[in-house]
Design an enzyme around this catalytic site. Structure first.
Site, PDB file in Angstrom:
ATOM      1  N   CYS A 308     -82.103  36.322 -25.924  1.00 23.71           N
ATOM      2  CA  CYS A 308     -83.533  36.002 -25.930  1.00 23.71           C
ATOM      3  C   CYS A 308     -83.833  34.744 -25.132  1.00 23.71           C
ATOM      4  O   CYS A 308     -85.005  34.361 -25.025  1.00 23.71           O
ATOM      5  CB  CYS A 308     -84.021  35.824 -27.367  1.00 23.71           C
ATOM      6  SG  CYS A 308     -83.141  34.537 -28.261  1.00 23.71           S
ATOM      7  N   ARG A 338     -70.027  36.372 -25.217  1.00 24.25           N
ATOM      8  CA  ARG A 338     -69.647  35.166 -25.962  1.00 24.25           C
ATOM      9  C   ARG A 338     -68.172  34.919 -25.776  1.00 24.25           C
ATOM     10  O   ARG A 338     -67.375  35.857 -25.863  1.00 24.25           O
ATOM     11  CB  ARG A 338     -69.921  35.346 -27.459  1.00 24.25           C
ATOM     12  CG  ARG A 338     -71.374  35.392 -27.728  1.00 24.25           C
ATOM     13  CD  ARG A 338     -71.675  35.392 -29.195  1.00 24.25           C
ATOM     14  NE  ARG A 338     -73.125  35.404 -29.317  1.00 24.25           N
ATOM     15  CZ  ARG A 338     -73.776  35.221 -30.436  1.00 24.25           C
ATOM     16  NH1 ARG A 338     -73.111  35.020 -31.549  1.00 24.25           N
ATOM     17  NH2 ARG A 338     -75.085  35.220 -30.462  1.00 24.25           N
ATOM     18  N   GLU A 340     -65.416  34.143 -27.501  1.00 25.82           N
ATOM     19  CA  GLU A 340     -64.949  34.052 -28.888  1.00 25.82           C
ATOM     20  C   GLU A 340     -63.489  33.601 -28.845  1.00 25.82           C
ATOM     21  O   GLU A 340     -62.728  34.035 -27.990  1.00 25.82           O
ATOM     22  CB  GLU A 340     -65.048  35.417 -29.574  1.00 25.82           C
ATOM     23  CG  GLU A 340     -66.463  35.958 -29.720  1.00 25.82           C
ATOM     24  CD  GLU A 340     -67.226  35.339 -30.889  1.00 25.82           C
ATOM     25  OE1 GLU A 340     -66.657  34.484 -31.584  1.00 25.82           O
ATOM     26  OE2 GLU A 340     -68.395  35.723 -31.080  1.00 25.82           O
ATOM     27  N   ARG A 349     -65.574  42.055 -33.242  1.00 19.85           N
ATOM     28  CA  ARG A 349     -65.745  40.743 -32.592  1.00 19.85           C
ATOM     29  C   ARG A 349     -65.319  40.883 -31.144  1.00 19.85           C
ATOM     30  O   ARG A 349     -64.167  41.132 -30.854  1.00 19.85           O
ATOM     31  CB  ARG A 349     -64.952  39.642 -33.302  1.00 19.85           C
ATOM     32  CG  ARG A 349     -65.235  38.259 -32.735  1.00 19.85           C
ATOM     33  CD  ARG A 349     -64.753  37.126 -33.623  1.00 19.85           C
ATOM     34  NE  ARG A 349     -65.379  37.142 -34.927  1.00 19.85           N
ATOM     35  CZ  ARG A 349     -66.609  36.681 -35.187  1.00 19.85           C
ATOM     36  NH1 ARG A 349     -67.322  36.134 -34.232  1.00 19.85           N
ATOM     37  NH2 ARG A 349     -67.118  36.763 -36.401  1.00 19.85           N
ATOM     38  N   GLU A 357     -82.402  43.082 -28.511  1.00 24.08           N
ATOM     39  CA  GLU A 357     -82.969  41.795 -28.900  1.00 24.08           C
ATOM     40  C   GLU A 357     -84.474  41.965 -29.041  1.00 24.08           C
ATOM     41  O   GLU A 357     -85.149  42.427 -28.114  1.00 24.08           O
ATOM     42  CB  GLU A 357     -82.601  40.723 -27.872  1.00 24.08           C
ATOM     43  CG  GLU A 357     -83.117  39.336 -28.183  1.00 24.08           C
ATOM     44  CD  GLU A 357     -82.367  38.618 -29.313  1.00 24.08           C
ATOM     45  OE1 GLU A 357     -81.342  39.138 -29.802  1.00 24.08           O
ATOM     46  OE2 GLU A 357     -82.835  37.535 -29.722  1.00 24.08           O
ATOM     47  N   ASP A 418     -79.745  36.951 -42.363  1.00 24.18           N
ATOM     48  CA  ASP A 418     -78.698  37.827 -41.812  1.00 24.18           C
ATOM     49  C   ASP A 418     -78.602  39.091 -42.656  1.00 24.18           C
ATOM     50  O   ASP A 418     -78.808  39.037 -43.877  1.00 24.18           O
ATOM     51  CB  ASP A 418     -77.321  37.135 -41.890  1.00 24.18           C
ATOM     52  CG  ASP A 418     -77.094  36.151 -40.756  1.00 24.18           C
ATOM     53  OD1 ASP A 418     -78.001  35.998 -39.913  1.00 24.18           O
ATOM     54  OD2 ASP A 418     -76.007  35.546 -40.720  1.00 24.18           O
ATOM     55  N   GLU A 436     -71.655  40.659 -40.558  1.00 23.62           N
ATOM     56  CA  GLU A 436     -73.049  40.445 -40.149  1.00 23.62           C
ATOM     57  C   GLU A 436     -73.389  41.428 -39.035  1.00 23.62           C
ATOM     58  O   GLU A 436     -72.774  41.407 -37.981  1.00 23.62           O
ATOM     59  CB  GLU A 436     -73.232  39.010 -39.650  1.00 23.62           C
ATOM     60  CG  GLU A 436     -74.661  38.756 -39.200  1.00 23.62           C
ATOM     61  CD  GLU A 436     -74.808  37.500 -38.344  1.00 23.62           C
ATOM     62  OE1 GLU A 436     -74.030  36.549 -38.514  1.00 23.62           O
ATOM     63  OE2 GLU A 436     -75.714  37.510 -37.493  1.00 23.62           O
ATOM     64  N   ASN A 439     -79.764  40.002 -37.582  1.00 19.67           N
ATOM     65  CA  ASN A 439     -80.515  38.938 -38.231  1.00 19.67           C
ATOM     66  C   ASN A 439     -81.951  38.945 -37.741  1.00 19.67           C
ATOM     67  O   ASN A 439     -82.281  39.618 -36.761  1.00 19.67           O
ATOM     68  CB  ASN A 439     -79.864  37.574 -37.997  1.00 19.67           C
ATOM     69  CG  ASN A 439     -79.740  37.255 -36.529  1.00 19.67           C
ATOM     70  OD1 ASN A 439     -80.626  37.586 -35.744  1.00 19.67           O
ATOM     71  ND2 ASN A 439     -78.652  36.624 -36.145  1.00 19.67           N
ATOM     72  N   CYS A 465     -87.014  35.758 -33.304  1.00 18.46           N
ATOM     73  CA  CYS A 465     -86.214  36.771 -32.622  1.00 18.46           C
ATOM     74  C   CYS A 465     -85.297  37.447 -33.631  1.00 18.46           C
ATOM     75  O   CYS A 465     -85.055  36.926 -34.718  1.00 18.46           O
ATOM     76  CB  CYS A 465     -85.398  36.179 -31.480  1.00 18.46           C
ATOM     77  SG  CYS A 465     -84.005  35.190 -32.009  1.00 18.46           S
ATOM     78  N   ARG A 472     -71.076  46.624 -33.957  1.00 17.92           N
ATOM     79  CA  ARG A 472     -70.874  46.370 -35.388  1.00 17.92           C
ATOM     80  C   ARG A 472     -71.541  47.443 -36.250  1.00 17.92           C
ATOM     81  O   ARG A 472     -71.084  47.735 -37.342  1.00 17.92           O
ATOM     82  CB  ARG A 472     -71.400  44.978 -35.758  1.00 17.92           C
ATOM     83  CG  ARG A 472     -70.550  43.870 -35.161  1.00 17.92           C
ATOM     84  CD  ARG A 472     -70.921  42.521 -35.718  1.00 17.92           C
ATOM     85  NE  ARG A 472     -70.057  41.482 -35.158  1.00 17.92           N
ATOM     86  CZ  ARG A 472     -70.105  40.203 -35.515  1.00 17.92           C
ATOM     87  NH1 ARG A 472     -70.977  39.805 -36.417  1.00 17.92           N
ATOM     88  NH2 ARG A 472     -69.283  39.338 -34.975  1.00 17.92           N
TER      89      ARG A 472
HETATM   90  P1  ATP Z   1     -70.546  35.747 -36.539  1.00 16.37           P
HETATM   91  O1  ATP Z   1     -70.810  34.725 -37.575  1.00 16.37           O
HETATM   92  O2  ATP Z   1     -70.010  37.034 -37.035  1.00 16.37           O
HETATM   93  O3  ATP Z   1     -69.790  35.206 -35.356  1.00 16.37           O
HETATM   94  P2  ATP Z   1     -73.023  35.056 -35.363  1.00 16.37           P
HETATM   95  O4  ATP Z   1     -73.682  34.308 -36.452  1.00 16.37           O
HETATM   96  O5  ATP Z   1     -72.337  34.295 -34.295  1.00 16.37           O
HETATM   97  O6  ATP Z   1     -72.001  36.133 -35.970  1.00 16.37           O
HETATM   98  P3  ATP Z   1     -75.533  35.709 -34.205  1.00 16.37           P
HETATM   99  O7  ATP Z   1     -75.486  34.538 -33.310  1.00 16.37           O
HETATM  100  O8  ATP Z   1     -76.445  35.693 -35.347  1.00 16.37           O
HETATM  101  O9  ATP Z   1     -74.065  36.067 -34.737  1.00 16.37           O
HETATM  102  O10 ATP Z   1     -75.766  37.020 -33.291  1.00 16.37           O
HETATM  103  C1  ATP Z   1     -76.631  38.107 -33.628  1.00 16.37           C
HETATM  104  C2  ATP Z   1     -75.904  39.409 -33.791  1.00 16.37           C
HETATM  105  O11 ATP Z   1     -75.061  39.683 -32.680  1.00 16.37           O
HETATM  106  C3  ATP Z   1     -74.960  39.432 -34.988  1.00 16.37           C
HETATM  107  O12 ATP Z   1     -75.659  39.813 -36.128  1.00 16.37           O
HETATM  108  C4  ATP Z   1     -73.936  40.452 -34.592  1.00 16.37           C
HETATM  109  O13 ATP Z   1     -74.365  41.738 -34.942  1.00 16.37           O
HETATM  110  C5  ATP Z   1     -73.875  40.332 -33.097  1.00 16.37           C
HETATM  111  N1  ATP Z   1     -72.702  39.564 -32.646  1.00 16.37           N
HETATM  112  C6  ATP Z   1     -72.563  38.232 -32.590  1.00 16.37           C
HETATM  113  N2  ATP Z   1     -71.376  37.872 -32.089  1.00 16.37           N
HETATM  114  C7  ATP Z   1     -70.727  39.042 -31.799  1.00 16.37           C
HETATM  115  C8  ATP Z   1     -69.455  39.342 -31.240  1.00 16.37           C
HETATM  116  N3  ATP Z   1     -68.624  38.389 -30.861  1.00 16.37           N
HETATM  117  N4  ATP Z   1     -69.114  40.646 -31.092  1.00 16.37           N
HETATM  118  C9  ATP Z   1     -69.959  41.631 -31.465  1.00 16.37           C
HETATM  119  N5  ATP Z   1     -71.178  41.402 -31.993  1.00 16.37           N
HETATM  120  C10 ATP Z   1     -71.573  40.125 -32.162  1.00 16.37           C
HETATM  121 ZN    ZN Z   2     -82.511  35.513 -30.224  1.00 16.50          ZN
HETATM  122 MG    MG Z   3     -70.350  33.816 -33.940  1.00 15.01          MG
END
Ligand code: ATP
Ligand code: ZN
Ligand code: MG
Length: 509
Positions: A308, A338, A340, A349, A357, A418, A436, A439, A465, A472
């Site tokens: 976003c 990301r 990770e 993940r 979005e 969430d 998660e 959200n 947003c 997931r």
């Molecule tokens: P987590 O705590 O599991 O790392 P996050 O709090 O980082 O999640 P948000 O920043 O809220 O996740 O991202 C919004 C959405 O994007 C999440 O609800 C999830 O469905 C998805 N998401 C986030 N990170 C990942 C990832 N590394 N792989 C797949 N989906 C993801």
């Molecule tokens: Zn957003």
């Molecule tokens: Mg995360």
């Protein structure tokens, strides 16, 4: 931490003159400073003690050396800029000089108070402290004087004093679906790999082969048709190369620079510039990153992290009109990326993942209502259409987490909710970690401030947003209902009657 009792500033600086002055004009300049500086440096200040004061000064033939002290009102960097401007305007013609350059010899910020934590700060020569105060000595040039760096250092100092220790994050359950029987108990990622519905490409990056792709499209369709569209959202495409400037506005350059992927442009579009590199690759078959590095600019973009980021930029520097009703867009044109950490093995993940979005802007009442309705839709789809065991949890606001902001706003409504799904293979529902899957947030007026957005009649404007990781959603379905389409919920099967055939190789899957 105890409260900061007082913040004050001291600086010693040289104003370099554009040409030397003879004695008579030097005297005139001295008298002008004696007469004018007091008023000039307290203009606009209500509390006299907080204004800047010239403590000492001396006029030489080609420079003025000044010592300035102040409280929080007109700080020395402002004082110097004011003096320079006024000398040019009020004396320039008469003396035939102006100030060519400001040079800072010393710049000190004094924080009176106690129990300060030890922290690091940029532009800092030295930080000294005793039980009553902390003194921060800065290394500044004219550039930082004009871009108000000292003020931001004060802000950063106060922020860093407040840092909430990690582990104290908010996590409060606000709603839960009914408990549901577990039909399946296997980690779906292992089964997905075994069946060849996905194929690993690189760390956290996968091919989605036809059966998995069909599941992803089905989830997309469900979210669009049961969540986005019924709530009045309209599709748009958001950019997927995000300028670092837009990342900065959203706070992500100081909040999560360690979690983003960056994109470099070549220095030149001219192929001959790359000739030696191309030749090397041909004769060695190496990818030679070091050879290539010299031919790339430093990163100018990052890949979407929250997806976003560019939404708020639509309104940057513009004037919105809340009488036109709220603005509701959704973007499904993307991957999000990301960085990770850790060995990524599962599909839940990823370094590259898909999401829809959903973004909104409106009056505070509109934004809260939109978010609440979205929450209802998500809960219904996850609970009923997908028949998952799900709960809604209030967590640390997303705009704080992503911008590294530690001081919360007064929250009249939950900032981030969430949606978490129970995965039986991870263990007992009471003790295991739920996944998660999405959200929905209210950002209050934060992004409107950070992106500099105005409203026609200066009414308050909020944004929000909502994101959802489609991989997931698929993992959640498979982890709870298994791989046999006949066992999938009826409501889901309405969208997907039959899975497509997969490709088959001699050696794979
Ligand atoms: P987590 O705590 O599991 O790392 P996050 O709090 O980082 O999640 P948000 O920043 O809220 O996740 O991202 C919004 C959405 O994007 C999440 O609800 C999830 O469905 C998805 N998401 C986030 N990170 C990942 C990832 N590394 N792989 C797949 N989906 C993801
Ligand atoms: Zn957003
Ligand atoms: Mg995360």
């Amino acid at each position: 931490m105890e409260k900061v009792r007082r913040i004050s500033f001291r600086a010693r600086a040289t104003l370099k003159l554009s040409k030397p002055l003879e004695e008579e004009k030097r005297n005139e300049l001295s008298n002008w400073i004696k007469l004018r500086a007091g008023e000039l440096l307290s203009k606009g200040t209500r509390i006299k003690e907080e204004a800047a004061k010239v403590e000492n000064f001396e006029v030489f033939d080609n420079k003025i050396i000044l010592e300035i002290s102040s409280g929080r009102s007109v700080r020395p960097h402002d004082a110097l800029a004011r003096l320079r401007k006024a000398i040019g305007e009020e004396l320039g013609k008469k003396l035939g000089v102006g100030v060519r350059e400001i040079q800072i010899e010393d710049y000190e910020i004094i924080f009176e108070g106690s129990n300060f934590r030890k922290i690091n700060l940029p532009f800092t020569k030295e930080i000294t402290s005793n039980e009553n105060e902390v003194r921060v000595k800065l290394n500044l040039t004219e550039k930082e004087i004009y871009s108000q760096v000292p003020d931001r250092i004060v802000k950063l100092f106060l922020e860093k004093q407040q840092e909430v220790p990690t582990g104290k994050e908010i996590h409060e359950v606000r709603w839960s679906s009914q408990q549901k029987p577990h039909k399946y108990n296997v980690d779906p990622s292992l089964e997905l790999v075994k069946r060849g519905w996905v194929k690993r490409f690189d760390q956290g990056i996968w091919y989605y082969m036809p059966p998995f792709a069909a599941l992803m499209r089905t989830m997309e369709k469900i979210i669009v048709e049961e969540i986005a569209v019924p709530n009045g959202f309209v599709e748009a495409y958001f950019p997927k190369l995000i300028t670092l400037e837009v990342m900065r506005k959203k706070g992500q350059l100081y909040g999560i620079p360690n979690e983003m992927f960056y994109v470099c442009e070549p220095i030149s579009r001219d192929a001959s510039y790359f000739e030696d590199y191309m030749d090397k690759v041909k004769v060695t078959n190496e990818t030679l990153p070091t050879e290539l590095l010299g031919k790339l600019k430093p990163p100018t973009y990052a890949l979407p992290y929250a997806q976003c980021e560019p939404f708020y930029e639509i309104f940057s520097g513009e004037i919105v009109d809340v009488d036109q009703g709220p603005i509701k867009l959704f973007d499904r044109s993307g991957f999000s990326f990301r960085y990770e950490s850790g060995g990524l093995t599962g599909l839940e993940r990823l370094n590259a993942f898909n999401r829809i979005e959903i973004t909104y802007l409106g009056t505070p009442e509109q934004v809260v209502e939109i978010r609440d309705k979205l929450v209802d839709s998500y809960q219904r789809v996850l609970d009923k259409t997908l028949d998952l065991e799900v709960r809604t949890v209030e967590v640390t606001p997303v705009w704080m987490a992503h911008a590294g902001v530690t001081s919360d706003v007064q929250r009249s409504v939950p900032a981030t909710l969430d949606f978490e799904v129970y995965l039986p293979y991870r263990g007992e529902r009471e003790t295991s970690e739920w996944l998660e899957v999405g959200n929905a947030s209210v950002h209050f007026d934060k992004y409107m401030q950070w992106y500099n957005v105005k409203e026609k009649k200066e009414r308050e404007v909020w944004t929000g947003c909502s994101g959802n990781g489609l991989e997931r959603w698929v993992v959640s379905l498979l982890a709870n209902h298994g791989f046999n389409p006949e066992d999938w919920p009826k409501e889901f099967r309405k969208y997907l009657e039959k899975l497509p055939e997969n490709i088959k190789l001699v050696t794979w899957p």
